[in-house]
Each structure stands twice: as structure tokens, then as C-alpha cells.
Motif scaffolding. Structure first.
Motif, PDB file in Angstrom:
ATOM      1  N   TRP A 210      -4.766  16.682   5.387  1.00  0.00           N
ATOM      2  CA  TRP A 210      -3.955  16.782   4.188  1.00  0.00           C
ATOM      3  C   TRP A 210      -3.947  15.447   3.456  1.00  0.00           C
ATOM      4  CZ3 TRP A 210       0.069  13.334   4.079  1.00  0.00           C
ATOM      5  CH2 TRP A 210       0.568  12.867   5.310  1.00  0.00           C
ATOM      6  N   SER A 211      -3.647  15.491   2.187  1.00  0.00           N
ATOM      7  CA  SER A 211      -3.621  14.255   1.404  1.00  0.00           C
ATOM      8  C   SER A 211      -2.686  14.432   0.219  1.00  0.00           C
ATOM      9  CB  SER A 211      -5.033  13.908   0.913  1.00  0.00           C
ATOM     10  OG  SER A 211      -5.051  12.625   0.307  1.00  0.00           O
ATOM     11  N   ALA A 212      -2.064  13.324  -0.199  1.00  0.00           N
ATOM     12  CA  ALA A 212      -1.180  13.339  -1.365  1.00  0.00           C
ATOM     13  C   ALA A 212      -1.301  12.008  -2.077  1.00  0.00           C
ATOM     14  CB  ALA A 212       0.272  13.583  -0.938  1.00  0.00           C
ATOM     15  N   TYR A 213      -1.180  12.031  -3.409  1.00  0.00           N
ATOM     16  CA  TYR A 213      -1.208  10.792  -4.175  1.00  0.00           C
ATOM     17  C   TYR A 213       0.003  10.711  -5.080  1.00  0.00           C
ATOM     18  CZ  TYR A 213      -3.050  13.662  -8.037  1.00  0.00           C
ATOM     19  OH  TYR A 213      -3.216  14.623  -8.998  1.00  0.00           O
ATOM     20  N   CYS A 214       0.321   9.480  -5.479  1.00  0.00           N
ATOM     21  CA  CYS A 214       1.457   9.199  -6.350  1.00  0.00           C
ATOM     22  C   CYS A 214       1.023   8.166  -7.375  1.00  0.00           C
ATOM     23  CB  CYS A 214       2.634   8.678  -5.523  1.00  0.00           C
ATOM     24  SG  CYS A 214       3.976   7.909  -6.475  1.00  0.00           S
ATOM     25  N   CYS A 215       1.078   8.526  -8.652  1.00  0.00           N
ATOM     26  CA  CYS A 215       0.754   7.608  -9.744  1.00  0.00           C
ATOM     27  C   CYS A 215       1.752   7.856 -10.875  1.00  0.00           C
ATOM     28  CB  CYS A 215      -0.680   7.838 -10.236  1.00  0.00           C
ATOM     29  SG  CYS A 215      -1.072   6.954 -11.765  1.00  0.00           S
ATOM     30  N   VAL A 216       2.722   6.970 -11.012  1.00  0.00           N
ATOM     31  CA  VAL A 216       3.783   7.194 -12.002  1.00  0.00           C
ATOM     32  C   VAL A 216       3.379   6.745 -13.407  1.00  0.00           C
ATOM     33  CG1 VAL A 216       5.605   7.051 -10.267  1.00  0.00           C
ATOM     34  CG2 VAL A 216       4.873   4.973 -11.459  1.00  0.00           C
ATOM     35  N   ASP A 217       2.358   5.891 -13.510  1.00  0.00           N
ATOM     36  CA  ASP A 217       1.882   5.428 -14.812  1.00  0.00           C
ATOM     37  C   ASP A 217       0.561   6.129 -15.106  1.00  0.00           C
ATOM     38  OD1 ASP A 217       1.219   4.119 -17.119  1.00  0.00           O
ATOM     39  OD2 ASP A 217       0.895   2.149 -16.189  1.00  0.00           O
ATOM     40  N   PHE A 218       0.636   7.249 -15.832  1.00  0.00           N
ATOM     41  CA  PHE A 218      -0.553   8.059 -16.069  1.00  0.00           C
ATOM     42  C   PHE A 218      -0.691   8.379 -17.550  1.00  0.00           C
ATOM     43  CE2 PHE A 218       2.991  10.845 -15.209  1.00  0.00           C
ATOM     44  CZ  PHE A 218       2.864  11.860 -16.149  1.00  0.00           C
ATOM     45  N   ASP A 219      -1.813   8.945 -17.910  1.00  0.00           N
ATOM     46  CA  ASP A 219      -2.137   9.259 -19.291  1.00  0.00           C
ATOM     47  C   ASP A 219      -1.424  10.542 -19.720  1.00  0.00           C
ATOM     48  OD1 ASP A 219      -3.209   9.730 -21.757  1.00  0.00           O
ATOM     49  OD2 ASP A 219      -5.305   9.853 -21.084  1.00  0.00           O
ATOM     50  N   HIS A 220      -0.390  10.405 -20.554  1.00  0.00           N
ATOM     51  CA  HIS A 220       0.370  11.571 -20.998  1.00  0.00           C
ATOM     52  C   HIS A 220      -0.381  12.391 -22.044  1.00  0.00           C
ATOM     53  CE1 HIS A 220       4.294  10.751 -18.986  1.00  0.00           C
ATOM     54  NE2 HIS A 220       3.770   9.533 -18.933  1.00  0.00           N
ATOM     55  N   ASN A 221      -1.525  11.890 -22.492  1.00  0.00           N
ATOM     56  CA  ASN A 221      -2.356  12.639 -23.436  1.00  0.00           C
ATOM     57  C   ASN A 221      -3.508  13.361 -22.755  1.00  0.00           C
ATOM     58  OD1 ASN A 221      -0.915  11.850 -25.819  1.00  0.00           O
ATOM     59  ND2 ASN A 221      -1.883   9.826 -25.659  1.00  0.00           N
ATOM     60  N   ALA A 222      -3.526  13.325 -21.440  1.00  0.00           N
ATOM     61  CA  ALA A 222      -4.577  14.012 -20.694  1.00  0.00           C
ATOM     62  C   ALA A 222      -4.444  15.521 -20.886  1.00  0.00           C
ATOM     63  CB  ALA A 222      -4.474  13.660 -19.215  1.00  0.00           C
TER      64      ALA A 222
ATOM     65  N   PHE B 130       0.808  -1.209   0.000  1.00  0.00           N
ATOM     66  CA  PHE B 130       0.000   0.000   0.000  1.00  0.00           C
ATOM     67  C   PHE B 130       0.851   1.272   0.000  1.00  0.00           C
ATOM     68  CE2 PHE B 130      -2.264  -3.364   2.357  1.00  0.00           C
ATOM     69  CZ  PHE B 130      -3.275  -3.582   1.444  1.00  0.00           C
ATOM     70  N   LEU B 131       2.160   1.107  -0.038  1.00  0.00           N
ATOM     71  CA  LEU B 131       3.092   2.228   0.028  1.00  0.00           C
ATOM     72  C   LEU B 131       3.924   2.279  -1.248  1.00  0.00           C
ATOM     73  CD1 LEU B 131       4.297   1.393   3.636  1.00  0.00           C
ATOM     74  CD2 LEU B 131       2.766   3.281   3.047  1.00  0.00           C
ATOM     75  N   TYR B 132       4.098   3.456  -1.806  1.00  0.00           N
ATOM     76  CA  TYR B 132       4.914   3.589  -2.999  1.00  0.00           C
ATOM     77  C   TYR B 132       6.336   3.106  -2.703  1.00  0.00           C
ATOM     78  CZ  TYR B 132       7.492   5.696  -6.850  1.00  0.00           C
ATOM     79  OH  TYR B 132       8.318   5.894  -7.930  1.00  0.00           O
ATOM     80  N   MET B 133       6.821   2.197  -3.535  1.00  0.00           N
ATOM     81  CA  MET B 133       8.136   1.565  -3.364  1.00  0.00           C
ATOM     82  C   MET B 133       8.260   0.882  -1.998  1.00  0.00           C
ATOM     83  SD  MET B 133       9.597   2.037  -6.268  1.00  0.00           S
ATOM     84  CE  MET B 133      11.326   1.646  -5.987  1.00  0.00           C
ATOM     85  N   GLY B 134       7.118   0.517  -1.418  1.00  0.00           N
ATOM     86  CA  GLY B 134       7.125  -0.175  -0.128  1.00  0.00           C
ATOM     87  C   GLY B 134       7.686   0.645   1.012  1.00  0.00           C
ATOM     88  N   THR B 135       7.672   1.965   0.861  1.00  0.00           N
ATOM     89  CA  THR B 135       8.338   2.843   1.828  1.00  0.00           C
ATOM     90  C   THR B 135       7.342   3.792   2.475  1.00  0.00           C
ATOM     91  OG1 THR B 135      10.336   2.765   0.465  1.00  0.00           O
ATOM     92  CG2 THR B 135      10.215   4.502   2.135  1.00  0.00           C
ATOM     93  N   PRO B 136       7.211   3.780   3.798  1.00  0.00           N
ATOM     94  CA  PRO B 136       6.298   4.718   4.467  1.00  0.00           C
ATOM     95  C   PRO B 136       6.880   6.123   4.483  1.00  0.00           C
ATOM     96  CG  PRO B 136       7.482   3.416   6.094  1.00  0.00           C
ATOM     97  CD  PRO B 136       7.866   2.864   4.752  1.00  0.00           C
TER      98      PRO B 136
END
Length: 303
Positions: free
Chosen positions: A225-237, A38-44
Motif C-alpha cells: 500500500w502507499s499514500a502521499y500528501c502534498c498540500v501545495d498543489f496546482d489548483h488549476n490542474a 521525511f514525515l508530514y508535520m514531522g509526525t510518523p
């Protein structure tokens, strides 16, 4: 008069009982691989290591569902970290509120459980919130850090109904600006995130508390507060959306007024939190700022 003599044997027995109670209440100092998912790169998030918080891998129906860093003194989560699941935003509201046996001194279960019908909270209410803490509230509501509308499977939705995922949230903020923000993030990640989306949602504390029977029970957050991380996204958005990838963040004041949720970069949020709360100078929400190792930072935000 009878005088009881505390023998060495008695002391040993007492020590064994204490150690057994501590073992039953143990939560994970180092998260297992199944919980690191549930953590990006398994890192809290780093920069909170010196604080006396408990890492909880939240289990429901035999599987891990998300991770929470919990403040057992203020009886609220510091943050919940979860993977966003593409959903239509429907809520599952027919789930009974649950508590966390991992914070109990008399349970060896790692599975969140429904609150007992009898008033037998004594084994765990010192370390976590209970239903009585949230009863008869007027100003506040139970605000989920991992909201059910960001989950899709019924079990994932149900798992968000644990009080270790809940903070006292001002009603007008909860049903207004913060709910709108949750909708915005759901639509954005639904539409433009192609791979896994990692979300961390947390609070800053104010020093004010909700009291019950003249005892401080719940810390009241100043900000959510909140933050998200999504490295695979739509580059045509559209650029207005593409510019908010691979990571973006927001915060809002937990109040009736001036509670607009402001979106910002993750770096801006980290700088803000360093000013207003107890994180140290190394505070970082996502490993390497959510930048893939094989990507150039500048290339990710090209129009």
C-alpha cells in the motif's frame, strides 16, 4: 574436575558487555529533527506504537535519506516514509545492496553499508535480511518501498538499495501493476505537486514466509500500500488529477493474479488496513489527515 565459580564481578562484567551490545544496536525511539523532515508535520503514522518494531533513520553518505519502520522478526520493513523528489524516472542499478549497521550488535555506525564479501552475517542476520535470503528466488523479487525512481539525486537513489527498504514482491506484480502505479504517482507529483510531497509505502503480512535452511527468514506481504500528501498543489490542474490532492492512496495484492492496484482516499486505505492487519483503531497515516491548519477541508476538493 574444575568447577568455575561465577562471582559477582563476573556477573557485572557480563552485564556491561550485554548493555554495550544493546547500545550499539540502538535505533531511534524518537526521531531527530533531521530525520523528521521525511514525515508530514514531522509526525510518523500513528496506531503502531504497541508493535515491537524499530524506527530506522536511513543514512547514506553522511546524510539522512528516509525513515523506515522495521520488523526485526519478519526481516522486512513495515513501511518506508520519504519525500518525493521530482525526477525523470531513471533507475540507478549499479549500486551494491546494503545492510543496516544500526540493527547490528557489533557496530556503532549509523550509515548503511555494503554487505561484506565474506560470510560474516552472524552479527546482524538475526535482526535483518541478508543477501542469502533473496538468492535463488523464483517467485519473488526485491521490491523497494522507497523506489529509486521517486528520487533524483544519485545519493538518494543509491540509499534505496538497502535490504531494510525491501520486501519479497511477486515478480509479476512488481514489474506490472505496482511499477505502473509508481510511474503514475511520479508523473502526478512531478506535474501537479508544487511543494513537498510526503510518501509512506508499506505492507500487510500474510503469515507466510520465505525459508532458508529450514528457518523462517522473510515475511511475505499480502498487500503493498502507499499514500502521499502534498498540500501545495496546482489548483488549476484537471479535476481528474486535482481531486487526488492534497492526499491519495492505493493498495494492491502481492500475487500473480488479481493484483490490480486500486486507488482510493487515504481514509479508505486506513479503514482497509484496520480490517486486514495489526494497526489499532487510532491508525492514521498523515498528521491531521494531511489537511493544512489554515485551510478548510471542503475547499481543497472543489472542482
Amino acid at each position: 574436575m574444575i568447577v568455575y565459580k561465577r562471582t559477582d564481578r563476573t556477573l557485572v562484567c557480563l552485564l556491561v558487555l550485554v548493555m554495550a551490545a544493546v547500545a550499539a544496536a540502538e535505533v531511534q525511539e524518537n526521531l531527530t529533527p533531521e530525520c523528521k523532515q521525511f514525515l508530514y508535520m514531522g509526525t510518523p503514522p500513528r496506531g503502531l506504537e504497541e508493535q515491537p518494531f524499530k524506527k530506522i533513520c536511513q543514512f547514506y553518505e553522511g546524510s539522512p535519506r528516509f525513515v523506515t519502520l522495521y520488523d526485526t522478526f519478519n526481516h522486512i520493513p513495515v513501511y518506508s516514509a520519504y519525500t518525493f523528489k521530482r525526477s525523470d524516472g531513471t533507475k540507478k542499478v549499479d549500486v551494491p545492496w546494503m545492510y543496516e549497521p544500526q540493527l547490528s550488535t557489533v557496530s556503532d555506525s549509523r550509515e548503511m553499508q555494503q554487505f561484506p564479501s565474506e560470510n560474516v552475517h552472524k552479527s546482524f542476520e538475526d535482526a535483518q535480511a541478508v543477501l542469502d535470503d533473496y538468492s535463488n528466488m523464483v517467485i519473488f523479487e526485491r521490491g523497494q518501498l522507497n523506489p529509486d525512481e521517486h528520487q533524483a539525486h544519485p545519493f538518494d537513489k543509491a540509499s534505496t538499495y538497502t535490504l531494510t527498504n525491501v520486501v519479497p514482491q511477486v515478480r509479476e506484480f512488481n514489474i506490472g501493476p505496482w511499477k505502473d502505479h509508481e510511474h503514475t504517482i511520479r508523473r502526478r507529483l512531478n506535474n501537479y505537486c508544487r511543494g513537498a510531497a510526503y510518501v509512506v509505502t508499506g505492507v500487510t503480512t500474510s503469515g507466510h514466509t520465505v525459508r532458508r535452511q529450514n528457518i523462517n527468514r522473510l515475511g511475505i506481504p499480502t498487500y503493498l500500500w502507499s499514500a502521499y500528501c502534498c498540500v501545495d498543489f496546482d489548483h488549476n490542474a484537471p479535476y481528474s488529477e486535482r481531486s487526488k490532492f492534497p492526499a491519495f492512496a492505493a493498495h494492491g495484492l502481492n500475487d500473480r493474479e488479481d493484483n490490480k492496484v486500486q486507488e482510493m482516499t487515504v481514509q479508505q486505505l486506513e479503514d482497509f488496513l484496520k480490517r486486514v492487519t495489526y494497526v489499532d483503531s487510532s491508525f492514521q497515516i498523515f498528521y491531521d489527515n494531511c489537511v493544512p491548519a489554515n485551510s478548510a477541508k471542503s475547499a481543497l476538493h472543489l472542482p
